[in-house]
Design a protein around this motif. Structure first.
Motif, short mmCIF file in Angstrom:
data_model
loop_
_atom_site.label_atom_id
_atom_site.label_comp_id
_atom_site.label_asym_id
_atom_site.label_seq_id
_atom_site.Cartn_x
_atom_site.Cartn_y
_atom_site.Cartn_z
N PRO A 162 9.82 -5.91 4.81
CA PRO A 162 8.57 -4.32 5.50
C PRO A 162 8.15 -5.29 6.49
CG PRO A 162 7.63 -5.88 4.51
CD PRO A 162 9.17 -6.14 4.39
N VAL A 163 9.25 -6.17 7.44
CA VAL A 163 8.48 -6.57 8.63
C VAL A 163 9.88 -6.01 9.62
CG1 VAL A 163 8.11 -8.99 9.98
CG2 VAL A 163 7.03 -8.64 7.28
N ASP A 164 11.27 -6.87 9.63
CA ASP A 164 11.89 -6.20 9.68
C ASP A 164 12.71 -5.07 10.53
OD1 ASP A 164 14.66 -6.89 11.61
OD2 ASP A 164 15.01 -7.82 10.23
N PHE A 165 12.35 -3.86 11.54
CA PHE A 165 12.82 -3.16 11.09
C PHE A 165 14.60 -2.99 12.16
CE2 PHE A 165 8.60 -2.40 11.08
CZ PHE A 165 8.23 -1.56 9.56
N SER A 166 15.40 -3.92 12.32
CA SER A 166 16.08 -3.71 12.71
C SER A 166 17.39 -3.21 12.51
CB SER A 166 16.67 -4.93 14.19
OG SER A 166 16.41 -6.28 13.33
N GLY A 167 18.18 -2.03 12.61
CA GLY A 167 19.61 -1.97 12.20
C GLY A 167 18.51 -1.56 10.75
N THR A 168 17.63 -0.77 10.23
CA THR A 168 17.80 -0.18 9.27
C THR A 168 16.71 1.43 9.55
OG1 THR A 168 14.93 -0.14 9.54
CG2 THR A 168 16.24 -2.16 8.16
N TYR A 169 17.34 2.08 8.62
CA TYR A 169 16.94 3.45 8.52
C TYR A 169 15.62 3.88 7.74
CZ TYR A 169 22.18 3.68 10.14
OH TYR A 169 22.25 4.05 10.78
N PRO A 170 14.35 4.01 7.60
CA PRO A 170 12.93 4.45 7.05
C PRO A 170 13.61 5.27 5.51
CG PRO A 170 12.73 4.26 9.51
CD PRO A 170 14.12 5.11 9.12
N ALA A 307 0.49 -0.70 7.43
CA ALA A 307 0.26 1.19 7.14
C ALA A 307 0.11 0.84 5.32
CB ALA A 307 1.76 1.71 7.10
N ARG A 308 1.05 -0.31 4.77
CA ARG A 308 0.77 -0.46 3.17
C ARG A 308 -0.22 -0.67 3.07
NH1 ARG A 308 4.83 -4.99 1.36
NH2 ARG A 308 2.42 -6.35 2.51
N ASP A 309 -1.26 -2.13 3.78
CA ASP A 309 -2.77 -1.94 3.44
C ASP A 309 -3.12 -1.40 3.83
OD1 ASP A 309 -1.58 -4.74 3.15
OD2 ASP A 309 -1.86 -5.50 5.01
N GLU A 310 -3.48 -0.10 4.61
CA GLU A 310 -4.50 1.16 5.17
C GLU A 310 -4.26 1.95 4.18
OE1 GLU A 310 -5.17 4.06 8.99
OE2 GLU A 310 -4.18 2.24 9.18
N ALA A 311 -3.17 1.51 3.49
CA ALA A 311 -2.60 2.84 2.24
C ALA A 311 -4.23 2.55 0.80
CB ALA A 311 -1.55 3.06 2.70
N ALA A 312 -3.82 1.49 0.81
CA ALA A 312 -4.22 0.70 -0.25
C ALA A 312 -5.37 0.71 -0.18
CB ALA A 312 -3.67 -0.96 -0.64
N HIS A 313 -6.34 0.49 0.78
CA HIS A 313 -8.12 0.08 1.27
C HIS A 313 -8.33 1.76 0.63
CE1 HIS A 313 -11.05 -0.68 3.55
NE2 HIS A 313 -11.07 0.73 4.04
N LEU A 314 -7.58 3.09 1.76
CA LEU A 314 -8.01 4.38 1.80
C LEU A 314 -8.07 4.41 0.18
CD1 LEU A 314 -6.23 5.74 4.88
CD2 LEU A 314 -8.98 5.08 4.52
N LEU A 315 -6.95 4.35 -1.28
CA LEU A 315 -7.03 4.42 -2.60
C LEU A 315 -8.35 3.47 -2.63
CD1 LEU A 315 -3.48 5.01 -2.90
CD2 LEU A 315 -4.81 6.48 -2.77
N GLU A 316 -8.53 2.21 -2.41
CA GLU A 316 -9.74 1.79 -2.99
C GLU A 316 -10.91 2.46 -3.24
OE1 GLU A 316 -9.01 -2.12 -1.77
OE2 GLU A 316 -7.30 -2.23 -3.30
N GLU A 317 -10.92 2.69 -1.18
CA GLU A 317 -12.19 3.79 -1.18
C GLU A 317 -12.43 4.66 -1.86
OE1 GLU A 317 -13.04 6.34 1.94
OE2 GLU A 317 -13.09 4.48 3.34
N ILE A 318 -11.29 5.60 -2.24
CA ILE A 318 -11.60 6.68 -3.57
C ILE A 318 -12.48 6.70 -4.36
CG2 ILE A 318 -10.55 8.51 -4.14
CD1 ILE A 318 -8.79 8.78 -1.20
N ALA A 319 -11.17 5.52 -4.92
CA ALA A 319 -11.46 4.79 -6.47
C ALA A 319 -12.97 4.84 -6.50
CB ALA A 319 -10.64 3.86 -6.67
N ARG A 320 -13.52 4.05 -5.29
CA ARG A 320 -15.40 3.59 -5.72
C ARG A 320 -15.78 4.83 -5.33
NH1 ARG A 320 -13.33 -0.37 -2.64
NH2 ARG A 320 -13.65 0.84 -0.47
#
Length: 326
Positions: A162-170, A307-320
């Motif tokens: 999730p850190v090294d994006f060089s030479g990758t295809y999302p 992005a992974r951490d922000e998505a997790a935070h939003l889902l935890e907020e929704i669950a609460r």
């Protein structure tokens, strides 16, 4: 030496289903130490019939975990190192001409194993990535107009950095959506890491992993988990969680119907850890972030770990905020 797999009864009970899952997780813990919750999640996804995306930096045990899972479950295994020059035929196989019979015969590629490790999946071009899509969705592969069934049970464990994006295809959304869970192992604790330095004697950690299950038992576990009772109130809770993601101001796209079904399947398998034959809201919350964080799309432009951490935070907020049934 590997032990022979022990089979569950044809109609397993919650208690012996939990016992089988614990046996598998125990063997995984011999190869990947100090990660009990992550190993439990991998087994949960396997029993739920899902695929796993391991997203982490190199050197934390992703490949070891996949190989240990195949060995513990007695599954045929193949590792595919995805690179920029990997072609679909390198994964699927090819039609080979036999001069003696003047005919073409299909030679299966590494995809035709029960557990496939797609290592650094995002380093392959989209055309090669898409070769996995049909296999992950339907358990089959098409080549030259012919459809070939994959061995069952079939599971893909993919890795990406999730850190090294060089030479990758999302990975496209259609590919991400096929993974039941996305997870990270993380570095071991200092105590575990120090212990590895003391005890590692040059042997592979996989040498300690024994075969304690088999394809037949896994198929039985999957069928049993799929039949677990999920009450209408819990189903309504899952739908309300999905609806909340679709109307959240920080999300461009919320959970899809496929995401809802995946969460239900994972929650059913999660219930077996408590030897229950029914699903509770707690089972849903236990797998919510792992099931949905890679399926929702943020409005912000952050990428990678942020992005992974922000998505997790939003889902935890929704669950609460979304009330659970009593």
């Amino acid at each position: 030496m590997n032990q022979p797999a022990r089979a569950l009864s044809p109609v397993p009970s919650p208690a012996n289903a939990r016992s089988a899952m614990e046996r598998i997780a125990t063997q995984l813990g011999r190869a990947v130490q100090g990660k009990s919750s992550q190993l439990q999640l991998v087994v949960t996804s396997l029993v739920a019939g899902g695929h796993v995306l391991l997203e982490d930096v190199p050197g934390v045990g992703k490949t070891t975990l996949a190989e240990a899972l195949a060995r513990a479950c007695g599954l045929s295994f193949a590792r595919v190192q995805f690179t920029a020059d990997l072609m679909p035929a390198d994964v699927l196989g090819a039609q080979v001409f036999h001069a003696q019979t003047a005919t073409f015969q299909f030679r299966p590629g590494p995809l035709f194993r029960q557990l496939v490790l797609a290592d650094e999946l995002n380093r392959a071009p989209p055309r090669t990535q898409s070769a996995l899509l049909e296999a992950m969705a339907q358990g089959q592969a098409s080549l030259d107009g012919a459809t070939h069934a994959l061995p069952m049970p079939f599971t893909v464990v993919a890795t990406q950095n999730p850190v090294d994006f060089s030479g990758t295809y999302p990975l496209p959304d259609s590919q991400l959506d096929r993974f039941m869970v996305r997870m990270s192992l993380g570095h071991p604790t200092p105590d575990v890491e120090a212990g590895l330095l003391v005890t590692r004697d040059g042997t592979s950690p996989l040498d300690a992993v024994e075969t304690v299950s088999g394809p037949e038992e896994l198929a039985s576990l999957r069928a049993f988990a799929a039949a677990l009772r999920l009450d209408a109130s819990v189903a309504d809770y899952v739908v309300r969680l999905a609806t909340a993601t679709r109307s959240h101001g920080d999300l461009e796209r919320g959970a899809s119907t496929r995401a809802v079904l995946a969460l239900g399947a994972a929650a059913r398998a999660s219930a077996l850890w408590d030897a229950r034959d029914f699903v509770t809201p707690g089972d849903v919350r236990a797998v919510l972030v792992s099931c949905w964080a890679h399926r929702v799309l943020l409005r912000s432009a952050v990428q990678g770990v942020s992005a992974r951490d922000e998505a997790a935070h939003l889902l935890e907020e929704i669950a609460r905020k979304v009330p659970a049934p009593r």
